[in-house]
Design a protein around this motif. Structure first.
Motif, PDB file in Angstrom:
ATOM      1  N   ALA A 188       1.931  30.670  15.056  1.00  0.00           N
ATOM      2  CA  ALA A 188       2.428  31.638  14.362  1.00  0.00           C
ATOM      3  C   ALA A 188       1.461  32.670  14.464  1.00  0.00           C
ATOM      4  CB  ALA A 188       2.390  31.404  13.041  1.00  0.00           C
ATOM      5  N   CYS A 189       0.021  32.370  14.733  1.00  0.00           N
ATOM      6  CA  CYS A 189      -1.054  33.414  14.787  1.00  0.00           C
ATOM      7  C   CYS A 189      -1.357  33.707  16.176  1.00  0.00           C
ATOM      8  CB  CYS A 189      -2.196  32.910  14.021  1.00  0.00           C
ATOM      9  SG  CYS A 189      -1.821  32.770  12.276  1.00  0.00           S
ATOM     10  N   GLY A 190      -0.940  33.126  17.177  1.00  0.00           N
ATOM     11  CA  GLY A 190      -1.393  33.535  18.731  1.00  0.00           C
ATOM     12  C   GLY A 190      -2.593  33.035  18.912  1.00  0.00           C
ATOM     13  N   VAL A 191      -3.126  31.798  18.532  1.00  0.00           N
ATOM     14  CA  VAL A 191      -4.243  31.274  19.052  1.00  0.00           C
ATOM     15  C   VAL A 191      -4.018  29.661  19.549  1.00  0.00           C
ATOM     16  CG1 VAL A 191      -5.903  32.595  17.527  1.00  0.00           C
ATOM     17  CG2 VAL A 191      -4.946  30.606  16.787  1.00  0.00           C
ATOM     18  N   TYR A 192      -5.192  29.049  19.687  1.00  0.00           N
ATOM     19  CA  TYR A 192      -4.745  27.646  20.517  1.00  0.00           C
ATOM     20  C   TYR A 192      -4.938  26.783  19.323  1.00  0.00           C
ATOM     21  CZ  TYR A 192      -5.090  29.475  25.253  1.00  0.00           C
ATOM     22  OH  TYR A 192      -5.140  30.094  26.566  1.00  0.00           O
ATOM     23  N   GLY A 193      -4.388  25.728  19.048  1.00  0.00           N
ATOM     24  CA  GLY A 193      -4.345  24.696  18.025  1.00  0.00           C
ATOM     25  C   GLY A 193      -4.173  23.258  18.811  1.00  0.00           C
ATOM     26  N   LEU A 194      -5.430  22.329  18.637  1.00  0.00           N
ATOM     27  CA  LEU A 194      -5.417  21.276  19.215  1.00  0.00           C
ATOM     28  C   LEU A 194      -5.106  20.077  17.860  1.00  0.00           C
ATOM     29  CD1 LEU A 194      -5.833  19.181  21.398  1.00  0.00           C
ATOM     30  CD2 LEU A 194      -8.519  19.162  20.943  1.00  0.00           C
ATOM     31  N   ARG A 195      -4.255  19.037  18.257  1.00  0.00           N
ATOM     32  CA  ARG A 195      -3.979  17.932  17.470  1.00  0.00           C
ATOM     33  C   ARG A 195      -4.457  16.750  18.261  1.00  0.00           C
ATOM     34  NH1 ARG A 195      -0.874  14.526  14.008  1.00  0.00           N
ATOM     35  NH2 ARG A 195      -0.867  12.563  14.951  1.00  0.00           N
ATOM     36  N   PRO A 196      -5.683  16.131  18.156  1.00  0.00           N
ATOM     37  CA  PRO A 196      -6.326  15.170  18.912  1.00  0.00           C
ATOM     38  C   PRO A 196      -5.367  13.954  18.607  1.00  0.00           C
ATOM     39  CG  PRO A 196      -8.070  16.085  17.846  1.00  0.00           C
ATOM     40  CD  PRO A 196      -6.802  16.575  17.159  1.00  0.00           C
ATOM     41  N   THR A 197      -5.694  12.674  19.491  1.00  0.00           N
ATOM     42  CA  THR A 197      -5.120  11.499  19.285  1.00  0.00           C
ATOM     43  C   THR A 197      -5.662  11.028  17.809  1.00  0.00           C
ATOM     44  OG1 THR A 197      -5.110  11.375  21.626  1.00  0.00           O
ATOM     45  CG2 THR A 197      -4.989   9.201  20.098  1.00  0.00           C
ATOM     46  N   VAL A 198      -4.960  10.598  17.172  1.00  0.00           N
ATOM     47  CA  VAL A 198      -5.372   9.807  15.876  1.00  0.00           C
ATOM     48  C   VAL A 198      -6.545   8.890  16.225  1.00  0.00           C
ATOM     49  CG1 VAL A 198      -4.694   8.399  13.885  1.00  0.00           C
ATOM     50  CG2 VAL A 198      -3.191  10.137  14.601  1.00  0.00           C
ATOM     51  N   GLY A 199      -7.615   8.820  15.609  1.00  0.00           N
ATOM     52  CA  GLY A 199      -8.724   7.969  16.086  1.00  0.00           C
ATOM     53  C   GLY A 199     -10.016   8.705  16.895  1.00  0.00           C
ATOM     54  N   ARG A 200      -9.449   9.932  17.566  1.00  0.00           N
ATOM     55  CA  ARG A 200     -10.356  10.393  18.395  1.00  0.00           C
ATOM     56  C   ARG A 200     -11.661  11.031  17.536  1.00  0.00           C
ATOM     57  NH1 ARG A 200     -12.260  10.566  23.181  1.00  0.00           N
ATOM     58  NH2 ARG A 200     -10.205  10.975  24.284  1.00  0.00           N
ATOM     59  N   VAL A 201     -11.102  11.891  16.583  1.00  0.00           N
ATOM     60  CA  VAL A 201     -12.148  12.516  15.454  1.00  0.00           C
ATOM     61  C   VAL A 201     -12.427  11.602  14.066  1.00  0.00           C
ATOM     62  CG1 VAL A 201     -12.953  14.505  14.384  1.00  0.00           C
ATOM     63  CG2 VAL A 201     -11.680  14.749  16.613  1.00  0.00           C
ATOM     64  N   PRO A 202     -13.340  11.005  13.492  1.00  0.00           N
ATOM     65  CA  PRO A 202     -13.483  10.329  12.665  1.00  0.00           C
ATOM     66  C   PRO A 202     -13.200  11.161  11.264  1.00  0.00           C
ATOM     67  CG  PRO A 202     -15.582  10.859  13.391  1.00  0.00           C
ATOM     68  CD  PRO A 202     -14.661  11.525  14.075  1.00  0.00           C
ATOM     69  N   ALA A 203     -12.685  10.480  10.287  1.00  0.00           N
ATOM     70  CA  ALA A 203     -12.090  11.253   8.921  1.00  0.00           C
ATOM     71  C   ALA A 203     -12.478  10.512   7.773  1.00  0.00           C
ATOM     72  CB  ALA A 203     -10.677  11.686   9.150  1.00  0.00           C
ATOM     73  N   ALA A 221      -4.652  13.641  12.031  1.00  0.00           N
ATOM     74  CA  ALA A 221      -5.804  13.871  13.055  1.00  0.00           C
ATOM     75  C   ALA A 221      -6.458  14.999  12.558  1.00  0.00           C
ATOM     76  CB  ALA A 221      -4.994  14.095  14.347  1.00  0.00           C
ATOM     77  N   GLN A 222      -7.943  15.097  12.700  1.00  0.00           N
ATOM     78  CA  GLN A 222      -8.887  16.180  12.576  1.00  0.00           C
ATOM     79  C   GLN A 222      -8.721  17.044  13.745  1.00  0.00           C
ATOM     80  OE1 GLN A 222     -10.006  16.605   9.336  1.00  0.00           O
ATOM     81  NE2 GLN A 222      -8.757  14.775   8.963  1.00  0.00           N
ATOM     82  N   GLY A 223      -8.588  18.381  13.815  1.00  0.00           N
ATOM     83  CA  GLY A 223      -8.648  19.218  15.017  1.00  0.00           C
ATOM     84  C   GLY A 223      -9.469  20.146  15.021  1.00  0.00           C
ATOM     85  N   VAL A 224      -9.304  21.197  16.093  1.00  0.00           N
ATOM     86  CA  VAL A 224      -9.999  22.455  16.204  1.00  0.00           C
ATOM     87  C   VAL A 224      -8.697  23.623  16.588  1.00  0.00           C
ATOM     88  CG1 VAL A 224     -11.798  23.623  17.843  1.00  0.00           C
ATOM     89  CG2 VAL A 224     -11.677  21.024  17.326  1.00  0.00           C
ATOM     90  N   ILE A 225      -9.180  24.759  15.898  1.00  0.00           N
ATOM     91  CA  ILE A 225      -8.422  26.131  16.158  1.00  0.00           C
ATOM     92  C   ILE A 225      -9.327  26.951  16.800  1.00  0.00           C
ATOM     93  CG2 ILE A 225      -7.181  28.065  15.465  1.00  0.00           C
ATOM     94  CD1 ILE A 225      -5.858  26.191  13.627  1.00  0.00           C
ATOM     95  N   ALA A 226      -8.949  27.640  18.012  1.00  0.00           N
ATOM     96  CA  ALA A 226     -10.003  28.534  18.710  1.00  0.00           C
ATOM     97  C   ALA A 226      -9.121  29.697  19.487  1.00  0.00           C
ATOM     98  CB  ALA A 226     -10.788  28.106  19.562  1.00  0.00           C
ATOM     99  N   ARG A 227      -9.880  30.476  20.050  1.00  0.00           N
ATOM    100  CA  ARG A 227      -8.972  31.591  20.858  1.00  0.00           C
ATOM    101  C   ARG A 227      -9.128  31.382  22.458  1.00  0.00           C
ATOM    102  NH1 ARG A 227     -11.954  34.914  16.954  1.00  0.00           N
ATOM    103  NH2 ARG A 227     -13.350  35.332  18.540  1.00  0.00           N
ATOM    104  N   SER A 228      -9.705  30.256  22.794  1.00  0.00           N
ATOM    105  CA  SER A 228      -9.861  29.855  24.171  1.00  0.00           C
ATOM    106  C   SER A 228      -9.598  28.299  24.263  1.00  0.00           C
ATOM    107  CB  SER A 228     -11.137  30.319  24.838  1.00  0.00           C
ATOM    108  OG  SER A 228     -12.046  29.671  24.423  1.00  0.00           O
ATOM    109  N   VAL A 229      -9.418  27.994  25.396  1.00  0.00           N
ATOM    110  CA  VAL A 229      -9.264  26.467  25.882  1.00  0.00           C
ATOM    111  C   VAL A 229     -10.736  25.784  25.982  1.00  0.00           C
ATOM    112  CG1 VAL A 229      -8.558  24.764  27.533  1.00  0.00           C
ATOM    113  CG2 VAL A 229      -7.102  26.684  27.090  1.00  0.00           C
ATOM    114  N   VAL A 250     -12.108   5.427  17.740  1.00  0.00           N
ATOM    115  CA  VAL A 250     -12.291   4.743  18.789  1.00  0.00           C
ATOM    116  C   VAL A 250     -13.040   5.274  19.741  1.00  0.00           C
ATOM    117  CG1 VAL A 250     -10.464   4.181  20.638  1.00  0.00           C
ATOM    118  CG2 VAL A 250      -9.334   4.176  18.216  1.00  0.00           C
ATOM    119  N   PRO A 251     -13.852   4.419  20.335  1.00  0.00           N
ATOM    120  CA  PRO A 251     -15.026   5.003  21.507  1.00  0.00           C
ATOM    121  C   PRO A 251     -14.315   5.450  22.711  1.00  0.00           C
ATOM    122  CG  PRO A 251     -15.331   3.005  21.144  1.00  0.00           C
ATOM    123  CD  PRO A 251     -14.120   2.989  20.165  1.00  0.00           C
ATOM    124  N   ALA A 252     -13.271   6.296  22.737  1.00  0.00           N
ATOM    125  CA  ALA A 252     -12.726   6.288  24.079  1.00  0.00           C
ATOM    126  C   ALA A 252     -13.485   7.783  24.768  1.00  0.00           C
ATOM    127  CB  ALA A 252     -11.182   6.774  23.769  1.00  0.00           C
TER     128      ALA A 252
END
Length: 472
Positions: A188-203, A221-229, A250-252
């Motif tokens: 909706a805001c025109g930026v990048y938004g990542l949903r990682p695999t569940v277990g990638r980022v601890p919570a 899943a805990q993730g990141v929003i930014a303006r670039s990949v 998960v230590p992947a």
């Protein structure tokens, strides 16, 4: 970058310039704080501005630069934190009035990992009550406006994070995603938004009175929003470090040798009533052509039991909200939040405990089928949502509107159901008044493959720059 304000810079560029002493962390923080003072009163993306703490942290970061030695990857880089995770010294309000005084004593894992990486926190980003609504609005903090059009939804539940990043308040934003909460606001805001695999980022939230429900454990899943990949990659690498408080971490490996190899991509254009509107269809075609130009083999294919997967996830989540514990907690939410929950619940079947157990077992079968599909097609390309942003308040207008939202957002709910990573990528097709999100999906723990393909696409697309919010 000559002539640009520092608030216009990306996280990687700021980190490198601070490391090389071309700019100071204080200059970066002051620039972002000035932008916040200018823009936040217009769109209400941040609920708390931590000016003094941020400036003190910036001075400490500059002292570390002056002392020499190795610096962490996000040293001096400003960022925001969503109001539904713990940040030491700040309230985990979850968007509900009774929790505005719930001050965390320790950081949650994603916040702790970013702090250890050198991040400087500017403030807390807005979200709906308990982050259980696709519209970012709540009683204690108010509504966050879409910077492109204040009459349209900014997305939820990480609407504050996406709006702040899109308007240059910070280059990085923490977010999370249970059914599209990172990807839909990013689109909706025109930026990048990542949903990682569940277990990638601890919570983990030390302020929580009980463990998360099973559906949240399986799907959040805990993730990141930014303006670039590149900044998404930098934010993920810094956030995904082990934390013993989360036994599901998960230590992947974050990267694998074949990440950058062009692979076969399944282009999903929809089925049944789950179809893109004209602008979304144009963006999807542009995304497919861009991937093909980068050497990827793009073929039309549908993921297994797509509609069933999306519907199962929303049925599980909605019935998860019907438990006595959930009802007791949600009673603290505002009236619009409760009405939205009711309308959504009316669109899905009510389950007995036995039905819930059977549905959870059925989900395992869907995970298997999707994983096999993503072996044959290592990347899946489809819209973040089938339609553009809805008008503000659409989710509380009636059952028909609630049903429209469930259908429109099925590309996010289906992928959340099977716990795979997905990145929403911003497009602006010719003639579209708004940005459109197109998402790349891969198999579990193959974020590196998604990011490599997204970087190949980004090199062929205009860069995403901060925007001034529309105030009409």
């Amino acid at each position: 970058m000559q002539g640009e304000h520092l608030w216009q810079w990306g996280a990687g560029a700021l980190a490198e310039a601070i490391r090389q002493r071309r700019v100071s962390a204080r200059e970066a923080v002051e620039s972002c704080l000035a932008r916040i003072a200018q823009v936040n009163p217009v769109i209400n993306a941040l609920t708390e501005i931590q000016e003094q703490a941020a400036l003190a942290a910036a001075d400490k970061a500059d002292q570390a630069v002056a002392a020499g030695g190795d610096l962490p990857p996000l040293h001096g880089v400003p960022a925001t934190v969503k109001i539904n995770v713990d940040q030491a010294g700040s309230a985990t309000t979850n968007g509900v009035a009774p929790l505005v005084g719930l001050i965390a004593s320790v950081d949650s894992p994603p916040v702790a990992n970013w702090r250890d990486a050198g991040t400087i926190f500017l403030g807390r980003s807005n979200a709906p009550a308990f982050s259980c609504r696709w519209f970012t609005d709540n009683a204690p903090h108010g509504r966050t406006l879409n910077p492109w059009n204040p009459g349209l939804n900014v997305g939820g539940s990480s609407g504050g994070a996406a709006a702040a990043t899109a308007t240059g308040m910070s280059p990085l934003a923490h977010c999370n995603d249970l059914a599209g909460s990172a990807r839909l606001p990013a689109a909706a805001c025109g930026v990048y938004g990542l949903r990682p695999t569940v277990g990638r980022v601890p919570a983990f939230n030390a302020t929580a009175k009980a463990e998360r429900s099973l559906c949240l454990q399986f799907g959040s899943a805990q993730g990141v929003i930014a303006r670039s990949v590149a900044d998404i990659r930098l934010g993920l690498h810094s956030m995904a470090r082990r934390d013993p408080r989360d036994p599901a971490w998960v230590p992947a490996p974050l990267e694998q040798p074949d990440d950058a190899a062009p692979v076969r991509v399944a282009l999903f254009t929809g089925e049944g009533e789950h179809r893109p509107d004209s602008h979304t269809a144009a963006a999807l075609r542009q995304a497919a052509d861009t991937l093909a130009d980068a050497g990827y083999e793009v073929v039309e294919a549908a993921p297994p039991r797509f509609i069933e997967t999306a519907e199962l996830w929303m049925a599980l989540l909605s019935n998860d909200c019907r438990t006595p514990a959930a009802r007791a907690a949600f009673s603290m939410g505002d009236a619009d939040f409760l009405h939205s929950l009711e309308l959504t619940a009316a669109c899905v079947p009510e389950m007995s405990p036995a039905d819930m157990l059977a549905a959870l077992s059925a989900r395992t079968g869907l995970l298997r089928e999707w994983q096999l599909f993503l072996e044959a097609y290592p990347l899946l390309l489809m819209p973040t949502a089938w339609t553009a942003a809805f008008p503000v308040g659409h989710d509380i207008a009636g059952e028909r509107e609630a049903r429209e939202l469930l259908v429109a957002h099925s590309p996010c709910t289906s992928t959340a159901c099977v716990s795979v990573p997905a990145l929403s990528i911003p497009f602006r097709p010719t003639g579209s008044p708004l940005p459109v999100g197109i998402q790349l999906v891969a198999g579990r723990f193959r974020e590196g493959r998604i990011l490599a393909a997204a970087e190949a696409m980004a090199s062929r697309l205009p860069p995403v720059s901060p925007i001034d919010p529309v105030t009409a």
